[in-house]
Motif scaffolding. Structure first.
Motif, PDB file in Angstrom:
ATOM      1  N   LEU A  18       0.832  -1.209   0.000  1.00 39.01           N
ATOM      2  CA  LEU A  18       0.000   0.000   0.000  1.00 39.01           C
ATOM      3  C   LEU A  18       0.864   1.256   0.000  1.00 39.01           C
ATOM      4  O   LEU A  18       0.563   2.239  -0.702  1.00 39.01           O
TER       5      LEU A  18
ATOM      6  N   THR B  73      -5.790   4.585  -1.785  1.00 40.14           N
ATOM      7  CA  THR B  73      -5.334   3.225  -2.061  1.00 40.14           C
ATOM      8  C   THR B  73      -5.950   2.228  -1.084  1.00 40.14           C
ATOM      9  O   THR B  73      -6.390   1.138  -1.468  1.00 40.14           O
TER      10      THR B  73
ATOM     11  N   VAL C 200       2.366   1.607  -3.557  1.00 39.77           N
ATOM     12  CA  VAL C 200       1.376   2.042  -4.541  1.00 39.77           C
ATOM     13  C   VAL C 200       1.002   3.507  -4.317  1.00 39.77           C
ATOM     14  O   VAL C 200       0.873   4.298  -5.275  1.00 39.77           O
ATOM     15  N   ALA C 201       0.849   3.895  -3.045  1.00 37.26           N
ATOM     16  CA  ALA C 201       0.511   5.293  -2.754  1.00 37.26           C
ATOM     17  C   ALA C 201       1.639   6.225  -3.172  1.00 37.26           C
ATOM     18  O   ALA C 201       1.393   7.326  -3.690  1.00 37.26           O
TER      19      ALA C 201
ATOM     20  N   CYS D 180      -3.237   9.962  -1.256  1.00 34.70           N
ATOM     21  CA  CYS D 180      -3.076   8.783  -2.123  1.00 34.70           C
ATOM     22  C   CYS D 180      -3.119   7.494  -1.310  1.00 34.70           C
ATOM     23  O   CYS D 180      -3.645   6.477  -1.765  1.00 34.70           O
TER      24      CYS D 180
ATOM     25  N   THR E  88      -9.543   1.764  -1.991  1.00 37.76           N
ATOM     26  CA  THR E  88      -9.670   0.932  -3.188  1.00 37.76           C
ATOM     27  C   THR E  88      -9.456  -0.542  -2.850  1.00 37.76           C
ATOM     28  O   THR E  88     -10.163  -1.422  -3.356  1.00 37.76           O
ATOM     29  N   LYS E  89      -8.476  -0.839  -1.954  1.00 34.86           N
ATOM     30  CA  LYS E  89      -8.219  -2.218  -1.569  1.00 34.86           C
ATOM     31  C   LYS E  89      -9.389  -2.801  -0.797  1.00 34.86           C
ATOM     32  O   LYS E  89      -9.732  -3.984  -0.948  1.00 34.86           O
TER      33      LYS E  89
ATOM     34  N   LYS F  37     -11.719  -2.417  -6.921  1.00 28.45           N
ATOM     35  CA  LYS F  37     -11.249  -1.470  -7.919  1.00 28.45           C
ATOM     36  C   LYS F  37     -12.351  -0.532  -8.408  1.00 28.45           C
ATOM     37  O   LYS F  37     -12.146   0.638  -8.675  1.00 28.45           O
TER      38      LYS F  37
ATOM     39  N   ILE G  63       1.506   6.556  -7.028  1.00 29.25           N
ATOM     40  CA  ILE G  63       0.390   7.396  -7.469  1.00 29.25           C
ATOM     41  C   ILE G  63       0.652   8.867  -7.151  1.00 29.25           C
ATOM     42  O   ILE G  63       0.347   9.775  -7.955  1.00 29.25           O
TER      43      ILE G  63
END
Length: 269
Positions: free
Chosen positions: A218, A240, A221-222, A236, A243-244, A248, A225
């Protein structure tokens, strides 16, 4: 029970699935092995562990060599159980007769451990149970003030220091290790609480490592982004995580928000 068609794609999810699969496989295997050992080893093993249990069981008879030192000690023992065992025992003519009765099955032969160890060496279908109740010491008898006493003591001491006595003891009583008895039934190790706690400890460590891996994913990914969109890292990261948790498409979160909005509208009306 049906297997799920959705498989994790992230390394953390795959690792968590592997830990759970490993835990279930080991737990099932150990339970099956323990159940097999309980059904086979308990039936194949001898239930008698001491002399007193001879008087309370019905499966075995017992024999003694008549007119020997062991029978005399049992008949004159202060414990009444040993006296009853000696009185109720069938008498055999010698050690060979007693060993033959044991090999035929259903008979317990009571004799000195040193004698049984020699005669039953290499016999995988028999079992020697040491009671520790009667201990006989072997010695050399010499005349008083014999000139050979010191020589004999020095010789035995030297043989003991050189390991010759131990070597002969292993040779006479244990035999060749290559001919030792082996069984395919497994060991007597049971599926105890320590083994079970160890399995759950492995599962807990795996889950903890998976959670750490998910958190690192996480963060990564953040960070990616935030760099691409030139946004703040905290926003972000929240996006994230949302979203998880929601997926999605975010349908689950939107459906929850819409239901909350509808309920609030009804309350206002």
């Amino acid at each position: 029970w049906h297997a799920s068609a959705v498989l994790p794609r992230a390394p953390s999810g795959r690792f968590l699935l592997f830990i759970w699969w490993f835990f279930v496989m080991i737990l099932t295997s150990m339970y099956t092995a323990n159940l097999t050992a309980h059904l086979t080893l308990d039936q194949a093993s001898v239930k008698i562990e001491n002399l007193e249990e001879l008087l309370t069981q019905r499966d075995y008879s017992w024999v003694l060599v008549g007119d020997r030192n062991l029978e005399t000690m049992m008949l004159n023992h202060e414990n009444d159980d040993y006296q009853n065992i000696a009185k109720k025992a069938d008498k055999v003519s010698g050690v060979d007769d007693g060993i033959a009765r044991v090999k035929a099955g259903g008979t317990v032969f009571i004799d000195e451990n040193s004698v049984l160890a020699v005669y039953l060496r290499g016999e995988c279908k028999t079992k020697i149970i040491k009671t520790g109740k009667f201990t006989n010491h072997w010695a050399f008898g010499l005349q008083s003030n014999s000139p050979y006493a010191a020589y004999l003591n020095n010789m035995l001491l030297r043989y003991r220091e050189e390991g010759w006595l131990t070597e002969k003891h292993q040779e006479w009583y244990s035999g060749d290790s290559r001919n030792s008895c082996s069984t395919s039934l497994g060991s007597h190790n049971t599926f105890n609480l320590q083994i079970l706690s160890g399995l759950f400890l492995i599962l807990g460590i795996g889950v903890l490592l998976s959670c750490v891996a998910i958190f690192l994913e996480l963060l990564y990914v953040a960070h990616v982004i935030s760099v691409k969109t030139d946004s703040s890292f905290s926003s972000c990261l929240k996006r994230t995580i949302r979203t998880k948790m929601c997926g999605k498409s975010g349908v689950l979160c939107r459906s929850r928000k819409s239901s909350i909005a509808q309920s609030s509208t009804k309350m206002e009306q």
